[in-house]
Motif scaffolding. Structure first.
Motif, PDB file in Angstrom:
ATOM      1  N   SER A   4     -28.333   9.880  22.919  1.00  0.00           N
ATOM      2  CA  SER A   4     -26.899   9.921  22.582  1.00  0.00           C
ATOM      3  C   SER A   4     -26.638  11.094  21.632  1.00  0.00           C
ATOM      4  O   SER A   4     -27.455  11.383  20.756  1.00  0.00           O
ATOM      5  N   LEU A   5     -25.531  11.760  21.890  1.00  0.00           N
ATOM      6  CA  LEU A   5     -25.135  12.904  21.048  1.00  0.00           C
ATOM      7  C   LEU A   5     -23.838  12.523  20.329  1.00  0.00           C
ATOM      8  O   LEU A   5     -22.900  12.046  20.964  1.00  0.00           O
ATOM      9  N   GLY A  23     -21.699  12.534  23.614  1.00  0.00           N
ATOM     10  CA  GLY A  23     -21.947  12.072  24.986  1.00  0.00           C
ATOM     11  C   GLY A  23     -23.220  11.253  25.052  1.00  0.00           C
ATOM     12  O   GLY A  23     -23.960  11.152  24.072  1.00  0.00           O
ATOM     13  N   GLU A  24     -23.444  10.677  26.220  1.00  0.00           N
ATOM     14  CA  GLU A  24     -24.644   9.857  26.403  1.00  0.00           C
ATOM     15  C   GLU A  24     -25.397  10.268  27.653  1.00  0.00           C
ATOM     16  O   GLU A  24     -24.784  10.557  28.685  1.00  0.00           O
ATOM     17  N   LEU A  25     -26.719  10.328  27.536  1.00  0.00           N
ATOM     18  CA  LEU A  25     -27.551  10.586  28.711  1.00  0.00           C
ATOM     19  C   LEU A  25     -28.134   9.245  29.148  1.00  0.00           C
ATOM     20  O   LEU A  25     -28.767   8.555  28.350  1.00  0.00           O
ATOM     21  N   VAL A  26     -27.895   8.905  30.406  1.00  0.00           N
ATOM     22  CA  VAL A  26     -28.346   7.609  30.915  1.00  0.00           C
ATOM     23  C   VAL A  26     -29.437   7.825  31.949  1.00  0.00           C
ATOM     24  O   VAL A  26     -29.355   8.746  32.769  1.00  0.00           O
ATOM     25  N   GLY A  27     -30.459   6.981  31.926  1.00  0.00           N
ATOM     26  CA  GLY A  27     -31.552   7.080  32.891  1.00  0.00           C
ATOM     27  C   GLY A  27     -31.045   6.912  34.315  1.00  0.00           C
ATOM     28  O   GLY A  27     -30.118   6.143  34.570  1.00  0.00           O
ATOM     29  N   GLU A  59     -29.782  10.994  18.998  1.00  0.00           N
ATOM     30  CA  GLU A  59     -30.773   9.901  19.035  1.00  0.00           C
ATOM     31  C   GLU A  59     -31.417   9.843  20.412  1.00  0.00           C
ATOM     32  O   GLU A  59     -30.732  10.004  21.424  1.00  0.00           O
ATOM     33  N   MET A  60     -32.731   9.620  20.416  1.00  0.00           N
ATOM     34  CA  MET A  60     -33.417   9.433  21.699  1.00  0.00           C
ATOM     35  C   MET A  60     -34.043   8.037  21.666  1.00  0.00           C
ATOM     36  O   MET A  60     -34.788   7.719  20.732  1.00  0.00           O
ATOM     37  N   LYS A  61     -33.710   7.252  22.637  1.00  0.00           N
ATOM     38  CA  LYS A  61     -34.200   5.869  22.730  1.00  0.00           C
ATOM     39  C   LYS A  61     -34.015   5.127  21.402  1.00  0.00           C
ATOM     40  O   LYS A  61     -34.914   4.445  20.907  1.00  0.00           O
ATOM     41  N   GLY A  62     -32.839   5.338  20.786  1.00  0.00           N
ATOM     42  CA  GLY A  62     -32.470   4.592  19.589  1.00  0.00           C
ATOM     43  C   GLY A  62     -33.023   5.148  18.279  1.00  0.00           C
ATOM     44  O   GLY A  62     -32.789   4.586  17.215  1.00  0.00           O
ATOM     45  N   GLN A  63     -33.736   6.239  18.353  1.00  0.00           N
ATOM     46  CA  GLN A  63     -34.342   6.797  17.133  1.00  0.00           C
ATOM     47  C   GLN A  63     -33.870   8.242  16.970  1.00  0.00           C
ATOM     48  O   GLN A  63     -33.712   8.963  17.966  1.00  0.00           O
ATOM     49  N   ALA A  64     -33.638   8.649  15.717  1.00  0.00           N
ATOM     50  CA  ALA A  64     -33.178  10.034  15.484  1.00  0.00           C
ATOM     51  C   ALA A  64     -34.180  11.028  16.054  1.00  0.00           C
ATOM     52  O   ALA A  64     -35.397  10.853  15.887  1.00  0.00           O
ATOM     53  N   LEU A  65     -33.656  12.060  16.727  1.00  0.00           N
ATOM     54  CA  LEU A  65     -34.535  13.023  17.414  1.00  0.00           C
ATOM     55  C   LEU A  65     -35.498  13.703  16.435  1.00  0.00           C
ATOM     56  O   LEU A  65     -36.649  13.980  16.761  1.00  0.00           O
ATOM     57  N   GLY A  66     -35.006  13.942  15.216  1.00  0.00           N
ATOM     58  CA  GLY A  66     -35.829  14.614  14.209  1.00  0.00           C
ATOM     59  C   GLY A  66     -37.030  13.798  13.757  1.00  0.00           C
ATOM     60  O   GLY A  66     -37.970  14.343  13.176  1.00  0.00           O
ATOM     61  N   GLU A  67     -37.004  12.490  14.011  1.00  0.00           N
ATOM     62  CA  GLU A  67     -38.104  11.632  13.552  1.00  0.00           C
ATOM     63  C   GLU A  67     -39.297  11.637  14.503  1.00  0.00           C
ATOM     64  O   GLU A  67     -40.358  11.127  14.173  1.00  0.00           O
TER      65      GLU A  67
END
Lengths: 257, 330
Positions: A4-5, A23-27, A59-67
């Motif tokens: 999610s962005l 926006g959101e990227l959906v599988g 966020e990627m899969k509910g977690q911040a991308l930076g993490e």
């Protein structure tokens, strides 16, 4: 949802390159990023790949991308840049083998996977060639194959849905290989991955994508189902061209005049 | 693993090169006529105190410079890069020149202080380049290279200034040092340089695929699981350690760091799995041979080794450039 962005913004030399993009990227979906030159398509896809920092939250899969560690990121996301800049004599097989770098793959498994991907992409004749000596289109095919192999390993390793980010992958491809890429993208989406693809060809985007994000001067002008959001007026306005949309039973095409 | 290495062709070649290196010199040790001399204290002293540490140090420094060359070329993805690019050689040379000139004015013994000053100079120059280069910025590697060039220019002009104010003997000392020589080799430097090389050799085996990934591009490597910034910083610190120790031990030796990685790539390609061990052996062997030539061409006098490596390296480098240009149709 795999990514999610929220409110992504970026300024360069006082110019807004990205302006409050969400926006959101959906599988299982293919998203085409469209827009004129300098609209922010490549910048947005690079932000998704964590290649540049911008304001807002990803966020990627509910977690911040930076993490995510570099390795974890590569276990969930594969990225194809616009151009290859290899200066050293690596063979195509060696380039392909790098796709397994973030995964626990034995050398035997790696060899089998490379053999398979070479056969799938019909690049047997290129396998032992120096990557630098290939034509632009051949280099592009090898790089697409490399990122696809990385994506395939996400499934093998049980990481689930991955994200495949492709920055203008068709720019050097002939019609046959554009068609091949279309088939592979559709297959990747069926496997549950989210494919984000930067394109310049409206008709290609229409025939391939489930969703279109239309960018103009860093802003999202339209976002949603391909058939619903993109109208003649919008395309004319964003691209500054005269365009007509023709519908028939097999879908719609844009004709420019 | 050591047994495997020593019984491989590499082991044989290494043995032959080191043996030739030990025999060569103003006094040829392979000759039957000198067997008697070898049994004397002088012969034994030449062998154990001069030749063996010198030849082993030549190998260690050659291998260090060569590995430094591979690391720096891969990290900046520029086939024309060498360890001097990050300012380490220029910084070391400035440190040494400062010490030589200061010693002339103050009047103290320089033998041990010059290498220390060179090492400090090399490390300080690299730290300045890293600070100015800001590798964390977009395009940071380009900034780093430009910072390296700037430091090289500053160091060169300061060395010029020191040469201008130096006495005749100090000037001669600066010139000889900047051309490189293994004449002052001893077990202290051999141990120090070997420890640094060992640290790098322990670190390298886990990095070879990451270095391959960087060759494709920073963006590609970042999205293939490589922490590019971390790898680049680690590489630069290790290159600075290897190169500044090498320069401190024997002055500036050009072309090994630039040319050897290319010869390696011509033989086994760019994959670091093979390139790193090959460069280690090639760099070490080439410097042992070059040092042997430097000791014998005008024996009993000695040529500075930098002249020999440059005389061999420059034509090879030009040939490589022409060949590369033809192949890639530049």
């Amino acid at each position: 949802m795999v990514m999610s962005l929220q409110g992504l913004s970026l300024q360069r030399n006082g110019k807004k390159v990205l302006d409050n993009i969400s926006g959101e990227l959906v599988g299982g979906k293919i998203i085409a990023l469209l827009g004129p030159n300098g609209a922010g398509k490549s910048t947005l896809i690079q932000a998704m790949a964590r290649l540049l920092e911008c304001q807002g939250r990803i966020e990627m899969k509910g977690q911040a991308l930076g993490e995510f560690s570099a390795e974890e990121l590569a276990q969930n996301l594969a990225y194809l840049p616009q151009h290859s800049q290899l200066q050293f004599p690596l063979e195509v097989e060696e380039v392909l083998s790098l796709a397994t770098l973030p995964f626990n793959v034995t050398r035997l498994q790696q060899r089998q996977q490379i053999k398979q991907v070479i056969a799938d992409w019909g690049i047997e004749s290129l396998a032992n060639k120096d990557f630098r000596q290939l034509s632009g289109g051949e280099q592009q095919r090898c790089q697409i194959a490399r990122t696809y192999l990385q994506l395939s390993n996400m499934v093998t390793e049980g990481r689930g849905q991955g994200i495949w980010l492709l920055d203008e992958p068709t720019s050097s491809l002939d019609l046959e290989h554009q068609q091949q890429l279309k088939t592979i993208c559709t297959q990747a989406a069926k496997e549950g991955h989210c494919v984000v693809i930067v394109l310049h060809d409206l008709n290609q985007a229409f025939s391939l994508a489930d969703e279109i994000w239309l960018l103009d001067k860093g802003k999202l002008r339209a976002q949603g189902k391909t058939s619903e959001v993109v109208t003649e007026e919008l395309i004319s306005d964003v691209f500054n061209v005269s365009v007509r949309r023709i519908e028939d039973n097999e879908g719609s095409i844009f004709v420019f005049s | 693993m050591i047994k495997k290495l020593l019984t491989s062709p590499f082991g044989w070649i290494l043995g032959i090169v080191l043996s030739i290196g030990i025999c060569l010199g103003a006094l040829f040790m392979g000759s039957v006529d000198h067997q008697t001399l070898m049994n004397t204290d002088i012969g034994s002293k030449i062998l154990w105190d001069i030749r063996i540490p010198r030849v082993l140090l030549a190998f260690v420094i050659g291998a260090s410079l060569s590995l430094s060359g591979v690391l720096i070329q891969s990290n900046v993805r520029n086939p024309l890069a060498d360890p001097s690019l990050i300012g380490v050689s220029a910084g070391a040379a400035l440190g040494a020149a400062l010490m030589i000139v200061a010693a002339e004015f103050v009047g103290f013994e320089t033998q041990y202080y010059i290498p220390i000053a060179a090492f400090v100079g090399g490390i300080l120059a690299t730290m300045t380049v890293l600070k100015l280069g800001r590798n964390d910025l977009p395009g940071g590697m380009a900034l780093l290279i430009l910072a390296g060039i700037a430091i090289n220019v500053v160091a060169a002009s300061l060395i010029g200034l020191l040469s201008y104010i130096a006495t005749d003997s100090a000037l001669r000392h600066i010139t000889f040092w900047s051309l490189g020589s293994l004449a002052s080799a001893n077990y202290f430097w051999l141990a120090l340089c070997s420890i640094a090389l060992l640290i790098v050799c322990i670190w390298l085996p886990k990095q070879h695929r990451k270095l391959d990934a960087i060759l494709l591009g920073q963006a590609e490597a970042n999205t293939m699981g490589v922490d590019v910034k971390r790898l680049q910083i680690q590489s630069i610190i290790l290159v600075a350690l290897l190169a500044s120790l090498a320069v401190s031990a024997c002055g500036i030796i050009g072309f090994i760091g630039l040319v050897t990685p290319h010869i390696g790539r011509m033989l086994v390609g760019a994959s670091h799995r093979y390139l790193l061990p090959l460069s280690f052996f090639l760099g070490g062997s080439l410097l042992v041979i070059a040092d042997g030539m430097a000791r014998t061409i005008i024996a009993p006098a000695e040529l500075p080794i930098g002249i020999v490596t440059a005389l061999i390296g420059a034509p090879v480098f030009i040939w490589l450039l022409v060949r590369e240009g033809r192949r890639l149709q530049w």
